[in-house]
Enzyme design. Structure first.
Site, mmCIF file in Angstrom:
data_model
loop_
_atom_site.group_PDB
_atom_site.id
_atom_site.type_symbol
_atom_site.label_atom_id
_atom_site.label_comp_id
_atom_site.label_asym_id
_atom_site.label_seq_id
_atom_site.Cartn_x
_atom_site.Cartn_y
_atom_site.Cartn_z
ATOM 1 N N TRP A 103 0.855 -1.184 0.000
ATOM 2 C CA TRP A 103 0.000 0.000 0.000
ATOM 3 C C TRP A 103 0.896 1.240 0.000
ATOM 4 O O TRP A 103 1.797 1.367 0.832
ATOM 5 C CB TRP A 103 -0.916 0.063 1.229
ATOM 6 C CG TRP A 103 -1.641 1.376 1.238
ATOM 7 C CD1 TRP A 103 -2.657 1.736 0.406
ATOM 8 C CD2 TRP A 103 -1.337 2.529 2.039
ATOM 9 N NE1 TRP A 103 -3.011 3.047 0.647
ATOM 10 C CE2 TRP A 103 -2.223 3.560 1.638
ATOM 11 C CE3 TRP A 103 -0.413 2.789 3.046
ATOM 12 C CZ2 TRP A 103 -2.207 4.824 2.208
ATOM 13 C CZ3 TRP A 103 -0.392 4.057 3.616
ATOM 14 C CH2 TRP A 103 -1.292 5.063 3.204
ATOM 15 N N HIS A 135 -8.637 -6.127 3.974
ATOM 16 C CA HIS A 135 -8.353 -5.361 5.174
ATOM 17 C C HIS A 135 -9.703 -5.044 5.770
ATOM 18 O O HIS A 135 -10.450 -4.245 5.209
ATOM 19 C CB HIS A 135 -7.606 -4.058 4.861
ATOM 20 C CG HIS A 135 -6.124 -4.215 4.915
ATOM 21 N ND1 HIS A 135 -5.262 -3.168 4.740
ATOM 22 C CD2 HIS A 135 -5.365 -5.312 5.150
ATOM 23 C CE1 HIS A 135 -4.020 -3.625 4.855
ATOM 24 N NE2 HIS A 135 -4.056 -4.908 5.085
ATOM 25 N N HIS A 160 -11.860 1.928 1.985
ATOM 26 C CA HIS A 160 -11.295 2.615 0.823
ATOM 27 C C HIS A 160 -12.256 2.765 -0.345
ATOM 28 O O HIS A 160 -11.868 2.717 -1.511
ATOM 29 C CB HIS A 160 -10.022 1.879 0.369
ATOM 30 C CG HIS A 160 -8.899 2.003 1.347
ATOM 31 N ND1 HIS A 160 -7.623 1.603 1.088
ATOM 32 C CD2 HIS A 160 -8.882 2.512 2.604
ATOM 33 C CE1 HIS A 160 -6.847 1.837 2.138
ATOM 34 N NE2 HIS A 160 -7.598 2.384 3.076
ATOM 35 N N ASP A 198 -9.748 -2.963 1.027
ATOM 36 C CA ASP A 198 -9.847 -2.426 2.382
ATOM 37 C C ASP A 198 -11.244 -1.827 2.496
ATOM 38 O O ASP A 198 -11.648 -1.002 1.668
ATOM 39 C CB ASP A 198 -8.758 -1.357 2.609
ATOM 40 C CG ASP A 198 -8.763 -0.823 4.036
ATOM 41 O OD1 ASP A 198 -9.847 -0.445 4.517
ATOM 42 O OD2 ASP A 198 -7.684 -0.746 4.637
ATOM 43 N N LYS A 239 -7.084 2.447 -3.010
ATOM 44 C CA LYS A 239 -7.657 3.438 -2.095
ATOM 45 C C LYS A 239 -8.371 4.525 -2.885
ATOM 46 O O LYS A 239 -8.018 4.811 -4.022
ATOM 47 C CB LYS A 239 -6.542 4.034 -1.227
ATOM 48 C CG LYS A 239 -7.056 4.909 -0.101
ATOM 49 C CD LYS A 239 -6.049 5.080 1.009
ATOM 50 C CE LYS A 239 -6.588 6.041 2.058
ATOM 51 N NZ LYS A 239 -5.776 6.069 3.261
ATOM 52 N N ASP A 252 -7.473 -4.120 9.790
ATOM 53 C CA ASP A 252 -6.713 -2.876 9.612
ATOM 54 C C ASP A 252 -7.502 -1.710 10.207
ATOM 55 O O ASP A 252 -8.325 -1.100 9.536
ATOM 56 C CB ASP A 252 -6.433 -2.641 8.120
ATOM 57 C CG ASP A 252 -5.581 -1.393 7.901
ATOM 58 O OD1 ASP A 252 -4.955 -0.926 8.872
ATOM 59 O OD2 ASP A 252 -5.548 -0.885 6.761
ATOM 60 N N ASP A 293 -10.677 4.311 9.957
ATOM 61 C CA ASP A 293 -10.062 3.154 10.618
ATOM 62 C C ASP A 293 -10.535 2.953 12.051
ATOM 63 O O ASP A 293 -9.727 2.715 12.950
ATOM 64 C CB ASP A 293 -8.527 3.258 10.553
ATOM 65 C CG ASP A 293 -8.013 3.166 9.131
ATOM 66 O OD1 ASP A 293 -8.104 2.079 8.549
ATOM 67 O OD2 ASP A 293 -7.542 4.198 8.599
ATOM 68 N N GLU A 322 -3.078 -3.063 -2.555
ATOM 69 C CA GLU A 322 -4.255 -2.424 -1.949
ATOM 70 C C GLU A 322 -4.630 -1.120 -2.652
ATOM 71 O O GLU A 322 -3.796 -0.233 -2.837
ATOM 72 C CB GLU A 322 -3.941 -2.154 -0.473
ATOM 73 C CG GLU A 322 -5.058 -1.468 0.297
ATOM 74 C CD GLU A 322 -4.730 -1.320 1.784
ATOM 75 O OE1 GLU A 322 -3.611 -1.701 2.197
ATOM 76 O OE2 GLU A 322 -5.590 -0.815 2.522
ATOM 77 N N ASP A 334 -12.268 7.275 5.618
ATOM 78 C CA ASP A 334 -11.416 6.122 5.940
ATOM 79 C C ASP A 334 -10.807 6.292 7.329
ATOM 80 O O ASP A 334 -9.601 6.443 7.487
ATOM 81 C CB ASP A 334 -10.324 6.021 4.863
ATOM 82 C CG ASP A 334 -9.339 4.894 5.131
ATOM 83 O OD1 ASP A 334 -9.787 3.846 5.605
ATOM 84 O OD2 ASP A 334 -8.140 5.079 4.875
HETATM 85 C C1 RNT Z 1 -4.016 2.963 4.661
HETATM 86 C C2 RNT Z 1 -4.111 1.529 4.309
HETATM 87 C C3 RNT Z 1 -2.994 0.640 4.819
HETATM 88 C C4 RNT Z 1 -2.547 0.950 6.216
HETATM 89 C C5 RNT Z 1 -1.584 -0.067 6.802
HETATM 90 C C6 RNT Z 1 -0.941 0.429 8.054
HETATM 91 O O1 RNT Z 1 -5.102 3.677 4.249
HETATM 92 O O2 RNT Z 1 -5.333 1.026 4.718
HETATM 93 O O3 RNT Z 1 -3.351 -0.682 4.677
HETATM 94 O O4 RNT Z 1 -3.621 1.089 7.083
HETATM 95 O O5 RNT Z 1 -0.662 -0.438 5.869
HETATM 96 ZN ZN ZN Z 2 -5.611 -1.094 4.627
#
Ligand code: RNT
Ligand code: ZN
Length: 411
Positions: A179, A280, A256, A253, A222, A319, A290, A220, A288
């Protein structure tokens, strides 16, 4: 209601709870080391930057490898089943001087491998394309500056070697996720160039010889990030095209995508064209963000697809990183929520529901889907936890509170 009664109730609709318990016990989720210290790592004390950020300042975060290992151990003792640990390159363990990212190697990961081997758990890995001065104008592998690109290409190559070492030593294939934060705050004049450079750089990395059975690269996508609102090099389309053409896996993810997109709906298409799906599991709140994953519709949707399509076809990695709450509670809650949703999905008569769909019996389908939500899943979960020797209910949190008092607050 007892487990025996719940078992009977499920048997009536053709669901075997024993089979579900057995199946759930076999699912290893890759727990992300970075919830333990707000994506800080061990190279500097500055915290996460250059494309990634955390919010909150809850006391007691791990500040060195020993603390992080102890916290992971403690968290895992409250999670049923055997899982994996997902490490980032910035968590290398350096002796006197920090070895820069273009030169890190197996040496910096030996203590982690020893830790994992002692516990018999598998490791996954991630190159770290952030929190570094060589993120230039927000770009890494797609930078127009050749020296910057070369630095990050070397980092990617070194990480493939580390991943192969982890897989060999632990006796379990290592998923390595790429990523990069690359993107622009405002509308760029050239959208093609950065993507071409990104593809060229990645090609250079993946040209390196690595054991394809042991190392599983994932890539990954985004939508946007804070500070890179207008353009992300590794957009969904770019990642799909690159991964498909280079025969690596694309990684989804959950944070994303546009918030009204149904991420669960993407899984079947991914599975059809990639054969395997890397995940993720995260929870976006308005963006995003998290947040720790909850038992919400999004997680339920993803878990149902994973179960219906065969958990063996998925790489399930978590994640999220909430720095505003107890970090160990965040891990334990997130892992257990993922498992609970997988269990709920396993406790559905999925073949019968599919039949209702195929026969066009949509009223019945809707009714059963809703009624099933109130089936006694809790009793099956409790039985699973009992067999795995971990608390079934909220008692696990008492242990976390004690650990906070005895260990975290003394740091
Ligand atoms: C960031 C991505 C990525 C990170 C990790 C720490 O937007 O989701 O995967 O969260 O690599
Ligand atoms: Zn991620």
């Amino acid at each position: 209601m007892s487990y025996a009664e719940a078992k009977k109730k499920y048997a009536k609709i053709g669901v075997d709870t024993e089979k579900a318990i057995e199946q759930l016990g076999k699912i290893a989720i890759s727990m992300h080391c970075w919830q333990g210290d707000d994506v800080g790592g061990f190279e500097s004390v500055g915290g996460a930057s250059n494309g990634i950020q955390t919010t909150g300042n809850y006391p007691g975060k791990a500040t060195n490898p020993e603390q992080l290992m102890a916290d992971v151990d403690f968290a895992m003792s409250l999670i049923p089943g055997k899982h994996r640990l997902n490490l980032h390159a910035c968590y290398g363990i350096h002796k006197d001087k920090v070895v820069d990212r273009d030169k890190i190697g197996v040496e910096q990961f030996k203590p982690w491998v020893a830790w994992a081997k002692e516990r018999g758990i598998g490791l996954d890995f991630n190159p770290t394309f952030f929190s570094h001065a060589n993120v230039k104008d927000g770009l890494t592998l797609s930078s127009p500056d050749k020296a910057i690109r070369e630095f990050w290409i070397k980092h990617g190559i070194q990480c493939l070697k580390i991943a192969e070492y982890m897989a060999k030593e632990c006796g379990s294939p290592c998923a390595i996720n790429f990523w990069c934060p690359d993107g622009f705050k405002d509308d760029p004049s050239d959208r093609l160039g950065p993507r071409q450079r990104m593809a060229e750089s990645l090609d250079r990395i993946f040209k390196t010889k690595y054991n394809k059975k042991l190392v599983i690269p994932t890539f990954e996508s985004k939508l946007f990030g804070i500070g890179v609102e207008s353009y992300t090099v590794n957009s969904h389309e770019f990642v799909m095209g690159y991964a498909q053409s280079r025969k690596i896996l694309a990684l989804l993810d959950m944070g994303h995508f546009h918030l009204t997109e149904n991420v669960a709906d993407k899984i079947s298409s991914f599975l059809m064209f990639f054969g395997k799906v890397a995940f993720h599991i995260s929870r976006p709140v308005r963006w995003d963000s998290d947040h720790v994953i909850r038992q919400n519709d999004d997680l339920r949707g993803a878990a149902q697809e994973i179960v219906k399509m065969g958990p063996e076809n998925f790489i399930i990695a978590l994640d999220f990183f909430d720095a505003s709450i107890n970090r160990i509670a965040a891990w334990v809650l997130g892992m257990r929520n993922m498992q609970k949703e997988l269990l709920k999905a396993m406790l559905q008569p999925n073949d019968c529901l599919k039949k209702l769909q195929d026969e066009g019996k949509f009223t019945a389908q809707l009714v059963y889907q809703e009624e099933l939500k109130n089936y006694p899943m809790d009793e099956v979960w409790a039985e699973f936890c009992k067999r795995e020797k971990v608390p079934a209910g909220e008692d696990w949190f008492k242990a976390v509170e004690k650990y906070e008092k005895d260990v975290l607050l003394k740091r």
